[in-house]
Design a protein around this motif. Structure first.
Motif, PDB file in Angstrom:
ATOM      1  N   LYS A  50       0.570  -1.281   0.032  1.00  0.00           N
ATOM      2  CA  LYS A  50       0.056   0.074  -0.083  1.00  0.00           C
ATOM      3  C   LYS A  50       0.824   1.253   0.063  1.00  0.00           C
ATOM      4  CE  LYS A  50      -3.927  -1.978   2.154  1.00  0.00           C
ATOM      5  NZ  LYS A  50      -4.797  -2.024   3.483  1.00  0.00           N
ATOM      6  N   GLN A  51       2.223   1.150   0.442  1.00  0.00           N
ATOM      7  CA  GLN A  51       3.155   2.372   0.527  1.00  0.00           C
ATOM      8  C   GLN A  51       3.940   2.427  -0.621  1.00  0.00           C
ATOM      9  OE1 GLN A  51       3.039  -0.141   3.150  1.00  0.00           O
ATOM     10  NE2 GLN A  51       1.612   0.999   4.396  1.00  0.00           N
ATOM     11  N   LYS A  52       3.512   1.979  -1.814  1.00  0.00           N
ATOM     12  CA  LYS A  52       3.878   1.691  -3.045  1.00  0.00           C
ATOM     13  C   LYS A  52       5.509   1.393  -2.887  1.00  0.00           C
ATOM     14  CE  LYS A  52       0.368   3.542  -5.263  1.00  0.00           C
ATOM     15  NZ  LYS A  52      -0.567   2.318  -5.420  1.00  0.00           N
ATOM     16  N   GLU A  53       5.754   0.635  -2.171  1.00  0.00           N
ATOM     17  CA  GLU A  53       7.118  -0.270  -2.085  1.00  0.00           C
ATOM     18  C   GLU A  53       7.243  -1.446  -2.887  1.00  0.00           C
ATOM     19  OE1 GLU A  53       8.828   1.038   2.234  1.00  0.00           O
ATOM     20  OE2 GLU A  53       7.012  -0.545   2.159  1.00  0.00           O
ATOM     21  N   TYR A  54       8.039  -1.836  -3.663  1.00  0.00           N
ATOM     22  CA  TYR A  54       8.104  -2.755  -4.791  1.00  0.00           C
ATOM     23  C   TYR A  54       9.188  -3.945  -4.088  1.00  0.00           C
ATOM     24  CZ  TYR A  54       5.703   0.129  -8.061  1.00  0.00           C
ATOM     25  OH  TYR A  54       4.727   0.885  -8.592  1.00  0.00           O
ATOM     26  N   PHE A  55       8.636  -5.065  -4.304  1.00  0.00           N
ATOM     27  CA  PHE A  55       9.420  -6.224  -3.620  1.00  0.00           C
ATOM     28  C   PHE A  55       9.794  -7.376  -5.014  1.00  0.00           C
ATOM     29  CE2 PHE A  55       7.368  -4.201  -0.253  1.00  0.00           C
ATOM     30  CZ  PHE A  55       8.529  -4.081   0.776  1.00  0.00           C
ATOM     31  N   LEU A  56      10.801  -8.034  -4.901  1.00  0.00           N
ATOM     32  CA  LEU A  56      10.909  -8.936  -6.008  1.00  0.00           C
ATOM     33  C   LEU A  56      10.895 -10.432  -5.187  1.00  0.00           C
ATOM     34  CD1 LEU A  56      11.366 -10.479  -8.518  1.00  0.00           C
ATOM     35  CD2 LEU A  56      13.721  -9.789  -8.293  1.00  0.00           C
ATOM     36  N   LEU A  57      10.000 -11.225  -5.151  1.00  0.00           N
ATOM     37  CA  LEU A  57       9.971 -12.535  -4.253  1.00  0.00           C
ATOM     38  C   LEU A  57      10.401 -13.629  -5.293  1.00  0.00           C
ATOM     39  CD1 LEU A  57       9.226 -13.807  -1.688  1.00  0.00           C
ATOM     40  CD2 LEU A  57       6.699 -14.288  -2.872  1.00  0.00           C
ATOM     41  N   LEU A  58      11.527 -14.295  -4.808  1.00  0.00           N
ATOM     42  CA  LEU A  58      11.846 -15.387  -5.631  1.00  0.00           C
ATOM     43  C   LEU A  58      11.670 -16.592  -4.724  1.00  0.00           C
ATOM     44  CD1 LEU A  58      15.635 -13.954  -6.433  1.00  0.00           C
ATOM     45  CD2 LEU A  58      13.269 -14.039  -7.981  1.00  0.00           C
ATOM     46  N   LEU A  59      10.966 -17.739  -5.326  1.00  0.00           N
ATOM     47  CA  LEU A  59      10.897 -18.872  -4.637  1.00  0.00           C
ATOM     48  C   LEU A  59      11.533 -20.356  -5.384  1.00  0.00           C
ATOM     49  CD1 LEU A  59       6.931 -18.461  -3.695  1.00  0.00           C
ATOM     50  CD2 LEU A  59       8.930 -18.613  -2.154  1.00  0.00           C
ATOM     51  N   SER A  60      11.509 -21.143  -4.834  1.00  0.00           N
ATOM     52  CA  SER A  60      11.884 -22.589  -5.583  1.00  0.00           C
ATOM     53  C   SER A  60      10.472 -22.947  -6.360  1.00  0.00           C
ATOM     54  CB  SER A  60      12.701 -23.549  -4.577  1.00  0.00           C
ATOM     55  OG  SER A  60      12.970 -24.814  -5.079  1.00  0.00           O
ATOM     56  N   GLY A  61      11.203 -23.634  -7.567  1.00  0.00           N
ATOM     57  CA  GLY A  61       9.912 -24.076  -8.275  1.00  0.00           C
ATOM     58  C   GLY A  61       9.022 -24.859  -7.443  1.00  0.00           C
ATOM     59  N   ASN A  62       9.519 -25.649  -6.712  1.00  0.00           N
ATOM     60  CA  ASN A  62       8.412 -26.641  -5.876  1.00  0.00           C
ATOM     61  C   ASN A  62       7.906 -26.102  -4.792  1.00  0.00           C
ATOM     62  OD1 ASN A  62      10.803 -26.401  -4.439  1.00  0.00           O
ATOM     63  ND2 ASN A  62      11.172 -28.369  -4.304  1.00  0.00           N
ATOM     64  N   LYS A  63       8.220 -25.001  -4.410  1.00  0.00           N
ATOM     65  CA  LYS A  63       7.683 -24.289  -2.999  1.00  0.00           C
ATOM     66  C   LYS A  63       6.060 -23.654  -3.469  1.00  0.00           C
ATOM     67  CE  LYS A  63      10.935 -24.338  -0.234  1.00  0.00           C
ATOM     68  NZ  LYS A  63      10.712 -25.541   0.831  1.00  0.00           N
ATOM     69  N   LYS A  64       5.208 -23.755  -2.531  1.00  0.00           N
ATOM     70  CA  LYS A  64       3.960 -23.158  -2.756  1.00  0.00           C
ATOM     71  C   LYS A  64       3.847 -21.882  -2.019  1.00  0.00           C
ATOM     72  CE  LYS A  64       1.053 -26.933  -3.294  1.00  0.00           C
ATOM     73  NZ  LYS A  64      -0.233 -27.388  -3.823  1.00  0.00           N
ATOM     74  N   LEU A  65       3.171 -20.986  -2.636  1.00  0.00           N
ATOM     75  CA  LEU A  65       3.059 -19.394  -2.280  1.00  0.00           C
ATOM     76  C   LEU A  65       1.896 -19.278  -1.226  1.00  0.00           C
ATOM     77  CD1 LEU A  65       3.855 -16.470  -2.301  1.00  0.00           C
ATOM     78  CD2 LEU A  65       2.441 -16.183  -4.124  1.00  0.00           C
ATOM     79  N   SER A  66       2.107 -18.714  -0.137  1.00  0.00           N
ATOM     80  CA  SER A  66       1.274 -18.335   0.891  1.00  0.00           C
ATOM     81  C   SER A  66       1.020 -16.968   0.961  1.00  0.00           C
ATOM     82  CB  SER A  66       1.352 -19.046   2.178  1.00  0.00           C
ATOM     83  OG  SER A  66       0.721 -18.522   3.038  1.00  0.00           O
ATOM     84  N   ALA A  67       0.085 -16.251   0.624  1.00  0.00           N
ATOM     85  CA  ALA A  67      -0.076 -14.904   0.226  1.00  0.00           C
ATOM     86  C   ALA A  67      -0.300 -14.389   1.868  1.00  0.00           C
ATOM     87  CB  ALA A  67      -1.216 -14.302  -0.344  1.00  0.00           C
ATOM     88  N   LYS A  68      -0.742 -15.234   2.923  1.00  0.00           N
ATOM     89  CA  LYS A  68      -0.922 -14.612   4.187  1.00  0.00           C
ATOM     90  C   LYS A  68       0.424 -14.406   4.758  1.00  0.00           C
ATOM     91  CE  LYS A  68      -5.521 -16.012   5.488  1.00  0.00           C
ATOM     92  NZ  LYS A  68      -6.451 -16.962   6.124  1.00  0.00           N
ATOM     93  N   SER A  69       1.308 -15.429   4.588  1.00  0.00           N
ATOM     94  CA  SER A  69       2.443 -15.331   5.056  1.00  0.00           C
ATOM     95  C   SER A  69       3.458 -14.182   4.670  1.00  0.00           C
ATOM     96  CB  SER A  69       3.391 -16.761   5.068  1.00  0.00           C
ATOM     97  OG  SER A  69       3.630 -16.850   3.669  1.00  0.00           O
ATOM     98  N   ILE A  70       3.342 -13.968   3.203  1.00  0.00           N
ATOM     99  CA  ILE A  70       4.046 -12.913   2.757  1.00  0.00           C
ATOM    100  C   ILE A  70       3.581 -11.554   3.344  1.00  0.00           C
ATOM    101  CG2 ILE A  70       4.476 -11.615   0.656  1.00  0.00           C
ATOM    102  CD1 ILE A  70       4.365 -14.263  -0.504  1.00  0.00           C
ATOM    103  N   ALA A  71       2.047 -11.324   3.347  1.00  0.00           N
ATOM    104  CA  ALA A  71       1.498 -10.115   3.947  1.00  0.00           C
ATOM    105  C   ALA A  71       2.090  -9.784   5.412  1.00  0.00           C
ATOM    106  CB  ALA A  71      -0.023 -10.265   3.786  1.00  0.00           C
ATOM    107  N   LYS A  72       2.228 -10.734   6.279  1.00  0.00           N
ATOM    108  CA  LYS A  72       2.678 -10.520   7.555  1.00  0.00           C
ATOM    109  C   LYS A  72       4.255 -10.208   7.579  1.00  0.00           C
ATOM    110  CE  LYS A  72      -0.056 -13.921   9.728  1.00  0.00           C
ATOM    111  NZ  LYS A  72      -0.371 -15.234  10.313  1.00  0.00           N
TER     112      LYS A  72
END
Length: 72
Positions: A50-72
């Motif tokens: 919301k503060q217009k800060e940009y992030f690049l998230l890199l995950l191993s191809g076999n990992k599942k993304l949890s949007a909730k955990s990223i938001a925290k």
């Protein structure tokens, strides 16, 4: 913005290999690209908060993304 990213990587002395391709939406589509580069597949996500800060998230191809955990 793409050129800014390349300029920053160059300025920081970070080596990279660039392969231009159309957007991919599944890991299966990304497997071909990973094979061409000779690397393990990964997930790359550009995020903005919301503060217009940009992030690049890199995950191993076999990992599942949890949007909730990223938001925290």
């Amino acid at each position: 913005m793409k050129q800014e990213i390349y300029n920053t990587l160059d300025r920081l002395g970070i080596d990279y290999t660039r392969l231009e391709h159309p957007p991919i939406m599944t890991m299966e589509e990304g497997m071909t690209i990973a094979q061409k580069l000779g690397v393990s597949p990964c997930k790359n996500l550009f995020l903005v908060n919301k503060q217009k800060e940009y992030f690049l998230l890199l995950l191993s191809g076999n990992k599942k993304l949890s949007a909730k955990s990223i938001a925290k």
